[in-house]
Structures are given as structure tokens and as C-alpha cells.
Design an enzyme around this catalytic site. Structure first.
Site, PDB file in Angstrom:
ATOM      1  N   GLU A 175       0.981  -1.718   0.125  1.00 52.38           N
ATOM      2  CA  GLU A 175      -0.032  -0.003  -0.414  1.00 52.38           C
ATOM      3  C   GLU A 175       1.036   0.899  -0.009  1.00 52.38           C
ATOM      4  OE1 GLU A 175      -2.975  -0.631   3.377  1.00 52.38           O
ATOM      5  OE2 GLU A 175      -4.048  -1.473   1.913  1.00 52.38           O
ATOM      6  N   GLU A 379      -5.450  -8.415  -1.688  1.00 53.17           N
ATOM      7  CA  GLU A 379      -6.046  -7.664   0.456  1.00 53.17           C
ATOM      8  C   GLU A 379      -7.369  -7.895  -0.091  1.00 53.17           C
ATOM      9  OE1 GLU A 379      -4.398  -4.917   3.000  1.00 53.17           O
ATOM     10  OE2 GLU A 379      -2.700  -5.769   2.835  1.00 53.17           O
TER      11      GLU A 379
HETATM   12  C1  BGP Z   1      -4.407  -3.261   4.794  1.00 54.33           C
HETATM   13  C2  BGP Z   1      -3.331  -3.395   5.326  1.00 54.33           C
HETATM   14  C3  BGP Z   1      -3.209  -4.731   5.799  1.00 54.33           C
HETATM   15  C4  BGP Z   1      -3.999  -5.302   6.754  1.00 54.33           C
HETATM   16  C5  BGP Z   1      -5.622  -4.703   5.664  1.00 54.33           C
HETATM   17  C6  BGP Z   1      -7.232  -4.973   7.401  1.00 54.33           C
HETATM   18  O1  BGP Z   1      -4.470  -1.793   4.606  1.00 54.33           O
HETATM   19  O2  BGP Z   1      -2.260  -3.475   4.124  1.00 54.33           O
HETATM   20  O3  BGP Z   1      -2.237  -4.464   6.905  1.00 54.33           O
HETATM   21  O4  BGP Z   1      -4.096  -4.772   7.652  1.00 54.33           O
HETATM   22  O5  BGP Z   1      -5.555  -3.251   5.132  1.00 54.33           O
HETATM   23  O6  BGP Z   1      -6.627  -3.610   7.867  1.00 54.33           O
HETATM   24  P1  BGP Z   1      -7.204  -3.391   9.490  1.00 54.33           P
HETATM   25  O7  BGP Z   1      -6.453  -5.094  10.235  1.00 54.33           O
HETATM   26  O8  BGP Z   1      -6.989  -1.778  10.197  1.00 54.33           O
HETATM   27  O9  BGP Z   1      -9.149  -3.961   9.613  1.00 54.33           O
END
Ligand code: BGP
Length: 481
Positions: A175, A379
Site C-alpha cells: 500500500e 487483499e
Molecule cells: C490494509 C493493510 C493490511 C491490513 C488490512 C486491513 O490496509 O495492508 O495490513 O491490516 O488493510 O486493515 P485493518 O487491519 O485495519 O482492518
């Protein structure tokens, strides 16, 4: 069959949210090891010095460090074709500045890749997933320091050489576009402000913004150099970028809202991809920097490096969409700036993330239309508070519904003609949330016994979604019931 043969179905994790073993076998601290837990309403605070009396979620996380065999066997049982994981930089170079890597750290990932191989799972490695060694962060004010480029290149080169026969698919930065927003400072750029302050900083001066964009520029240069080296070490390496997919709609058809949405898409979403796919800064960046009094500190030769080190594929995370507007009433109603203006046509998760499968189809078409290179969703998933049912099991039908709708949208996009390599669902085994540091915000097919305060014995249990995803993979995305 819309999904091509060899489609990379699987799941994704990040070392700092998953591994634990934060100081095991010579590992140094990384930035997340200094960040406390929070909740949806309480921001995570960061500490300059780790306080032994404070609970830091990354320190033990869900202990993949000692459960990797069991976890990968479960991925094998689900039929994963691909497992996206990150390597923790500070496991390999404890402060980021050593000349020689930490052998025990290298060995750990050899063991992980060997388990993947047993189950014919292709690893996809994120070289830097919010895991800047604390040593570098402190010494150079995070990525603001030009020197960090060389430290990163040494680290990436070590990985390419060391895992030459084990890894084909790589992502340079997770990201990377989080660094475009003020709130992304500490997580992705590792820059620090005042001690014991919230990790998300929303206000900044033009000087701070200039530092932030200089830090981002240094990441672009570091990524481009790594891409060139990765291809030299093994011409079969496929090296991608990774963007937080920010699908932004105009809140109304009022042209000022449409323009606002376009501006948001340009800077928050397209900017980094434009640099990393096309090999140069996009035309609209100049005006943005001028309007915001931002000066990006670059060096002669950077343009050539960026032009040479373009990526092989575009990967992204996709969780939600949001709206943009200049209407003060709409802005007031929006409240939480993290997720943007609420869309009246969409429902949100318990953490306020607006669920929008159609947005995924729109996004896939928009990205592919812009670059015409292979795409990968690395993701996607639903963070939810899973509760054990009376029969003792986890019936996460809400998660199945979320994933089904997104896979259907993805299927439509493939039929639209989008070239899609794969799909790795986020947090396939429950792990620590990046934004809130909670365990309660769970994504997994596999439940882990661990709570927000660090209680639990880490044992794993299959949720209903585990069996559902297994069928999805076995049928190459045909059986979604
Ligand atoms: C993205 C990241 C991850 C992950 C995901 C979900 O931004 O790459 O590392 O954590 O989001 O976010 P969260 O864990 O805040 O729910």
C-alpha cells in the site's frame, strides 16, 4: 470458465500482524513494535521507548513464528495455490544498517517456503509491509533519509539471492499510496513526531508534507532499483507494486463533486501506480505540489532510475469505496475522515468500511483500462467480531456473503476482459488489525484464540468460511454456494 487455469487463489498476511516473535533469534524492533493497541474509537499511540508494562499487539501477534507448520498445512487443506506473506526486514537486518544479514532470520523464511512447497503453494512475498526497522526510522527520520534507499536495496538484494529458487512473485511496498495521505506517515514511512501520540496524524505543515513526499519519492527510487536487481538475479521474477485501492465516487452529479472525486482518485489512488507502472511522475502532480507548497527533494539520475524500474504487475487491496464532495453539509455528515463520505446506497461493516462489490468490478476495469498490465487482488475481506455459537463453532455466514459477492464481481470483471492473475483474501488466519491493533477485528477462515488484551493460547479452529473457500478453490471459482 472465467478464471484462467493457474489462477492464484489464496490468502495474505503481514509479518508484524501475524508472526509475533518480535525479538526472537536476533530480530530487531520495527516500527509497529512501538505501537500500542487501540479500538475503532481510540487511536493507537506510538512510544519512542518500548514500555515493558504496556501491551504491544505485534510482539506476540498470533505467533505464526511457532505455528507456521500448522498454519500452512491448513492453507494446503483449503487448496491454496498462493500464500502472500511479508518478510520482516528487522528479522533479516535487525537495525536495518548491518552489513551482514541475520542467518537465523533468513532460515526462518526458508522453513516457511519449504512448508509451502509441500502443498504446492506459490509464495508471494511483500518485501516491506509497514515493517521499517526502528533503527532506520530513528536515525533517518524514516524514509525521509535518502540513505534508507541503499539499506533497502541491500535488504531486497539479499532476499532475491537467498530465495532465488523458492520465490517467483514479489511486491516491493505494501500500500505504497498510504504515504500520499498525512495519516500514512508512521505506518508506511516510519517518520516520527511527538512521543506517545496517535499513529494517525491528520494535520501537518507544508514542511512536514514535503518530508512525506520526499520519503515517498525515496520509496519509488528504492522500489525501482529493487525491480531492476530482482530481474537481474532471476529474469523469471515477477515483481509488482501494491496499492490501497481507493474507489472514490462523486457524492452528487454536481460538477464540483465530480471534480473533487477526480482529484481524490488522482492523488490518493493513481499517483503511485502512475509512477511505478509508467516510470515517471504524472502531469497532475506538479499542480498538486504547487497548490500545497510541497517541495520534493530529488537527485539527478532519479528520473532514469524510475523509468528503468517499472513493475511487471499491479496488485492492490480492496475493502470498500467512498464518496467525495465539496458540500459542507455532506462533509459534516461524513464524520470519520478515514473512510470518506458515506454512500447512502451502501451498508458498512462494524468498523465503518462501506461494502461495495460492484466497486471492485469498476475498479478492476478502471485500472486495467489505464495500464493494460496483469492485475492481482492481494487483499480483500471482512473484518468482523466473530462470536462462538452455542454449538461451539464459528458460523461466519456474513464473511462468506461478503467474499462471495466480491468474487462474483471479480468474475464479471474477468468476463469484461480484465487480465487477473489471482486473489489472496486478507488475514486468512485471524491476525492483529493494522489500523486499530485489535484482535477483535477478525478476517480469517481460521480462528485464533487470542483477544485484545493478549489473553488466549493461540490454538486454531476452522470457521464455516474455511470449508466454503475450499470448495471455491476446488471449483476454480465456479461453486460459490
Ligand atoms: C490494509 C493493510 C493490511 C491490513 C488490512 C486491513 O490496509 O495492508 O495490513 O491490516 O488493510 O486493515 P485493518 O487491519 O485495519 O482492518
Amino acid at each position: 470458465m472465467p478464471f484462467p487455469k493457474g489462477f492464484l487463489w489464496g490468502g495474505a498476511t503481514a509479518a508484524n500482524q501475524f508472526e509475533g516473535g518480535w525479538d526472537a533469534d536476533g530480530k530487531g524492533a520495527s516500527v509497529p513494535d512501538h505501537i500500542r493497541g487501540g479500538t475503532v474509537d481510540t487511536p493507537r499511540l506510538w512510544d519512542k521507548d518500548i514500555d515493558p508494562n504496556v501491551y504491544y499487539p505485534s510482539h506476540e501477534a498470533v505467533d505464526f513464528y511457532h505455528h507456521y507448520k500448522e498454519d500452512i498445512a491448513l492453507y494446503g487443506e483449503m487448496g491454496f495455490k498462493c500464500y502472500r506473506l511479508s518478510i520482516n526486514w528487522a528479522r533479516i537486518y535487525p537495525t536495518g544498517m548491518e552489513e551482514e544479514p541475520n542467518q537465523a532470520g533468513l532460515d526462518f523464511y526458508h522453513k516457511v517456503f519449504a512448508e509451502c512447497k509441500k502443498f504446492d503453494i506459490e509464495p508471494l512475498v511483500t518485501i516491506s509491509h509497514y515493517e521499517l526497522p526502528w533503527g532506520l526510522s530513528e536515525k533517518y527520520n524514516g524514509w525521509t533519509g535518502r540513505e534508507v534507499i541503499d539499506h533497502f536495496v541491500r535488504y531486497a538484494t539479499t532476499l532475491f539471492n537467498e530465495y532465488k529458487d523458492e520465490v517467483r512473485y514479489w511486491l516491493t511496498f505494501n500500500e505504497i499510496n498510504i504515504g500520499v495521505q498525512a495519516m500514512g506517515r508512521i505506518m508506511s514511512l516510519g517518520m516520527q513526531g511527538d512521543d506517545h501520540k496517535p499513529m494517525f496524524k491528520l494535520e501537518e505543515t507544508p514542511e512536514e508534507a514535503s518530508d512525506r513526499f520526499t520519503a515517498l519519492h525515496n520509496q519509488f527510487v528504492a522500489s525501482a532499483k529493487a525491480v531492476v536487481i530482482g530481474h537481474e538475479v532471476n529474469p523469471d521474477n515477477k515483481i509488482g507494486l501494491m496499492i490501497a485501492g481507493n474507489m472514490t465516487y462523486p457524492f452528487t452529479p454536481n460538477p464540483i463533486d465530480v471534480k473533487e472525486a477526480q482529484d481524490k482518485m488522482n492523488m490518493a489512488n493513481w499517483f503511485c501506480g502512475d509512477v511505478q507502472v509508467r516510470g515517471h511522475y504524472p502531469y497532475y502532480a506538479k499542480r498538486y505540489f504547487k497548490d500545497h507548497n510541497i517541495t520534493v527533494r530529488t537527485e539527478p539520475g532519479d528520473d532514469e532510475i524510475l523509468a528503468k524500474g517499472t513493475v511487471d504487475f499491479y496488485s492492490f487491496s480492496y475493502y470498500m469505496s467512498s464518496c467525495a464532495s465539496l458540500d459542507p453539509e455532506a462533509l459534516k455528515a461524513a464524520g470519520n475522515m478515514f473512510t470518506g463520505i458515506k454512500n447512502p446506497y451502501l451498508k458498512a461493516s462494524d468498523w465503518g468500511w462501506q461494502i461495495d462489490p460492484m466497486g471492485l468490478r469498476i475498479y478492476l476495469n478502471a485500472v486495467y483500462g489505464r495500464y493494460e498490465i496483469p492485475l492481482m487482488i492481494v487483499e480483500n475481506g471482512l473484518g468482523a467480531n466473530d462470536e462462538r455459537a452455542e454449538d461451539g463453532k464459528f458460523h461466519d455466514d456474513y464473511r462468506i456473503n461478503y467474499l462471495r459477492d466480491h468474487i462474483k464481481a471479480m468474475k464479471e470483471a474477468v468476463e469484461d476482459g480484465v487480465e487477473l492473475m489471482g486473489y489472496t483474501m486478507w488475514g486468512c488466519t485471524d491476525l492483529v488489525s493494522a489500523s486499530t491493533g485489535e484482535m477483535k477485528k477478525r478476517y480469517g477462515f481460521v480462528y485464533v484464540d487470542r483477544d485484545n488484551d493478549g489473553n488466549g493460547d493461540f490454538h486454531r479452529e476452522k470457521k464455516d468460511s474455511f470449508y466454503w473457500y475450499k470448495k471455491v478453490i476446488a471449483s476454480n471459482g465456479e461453486d460459490l454456494d
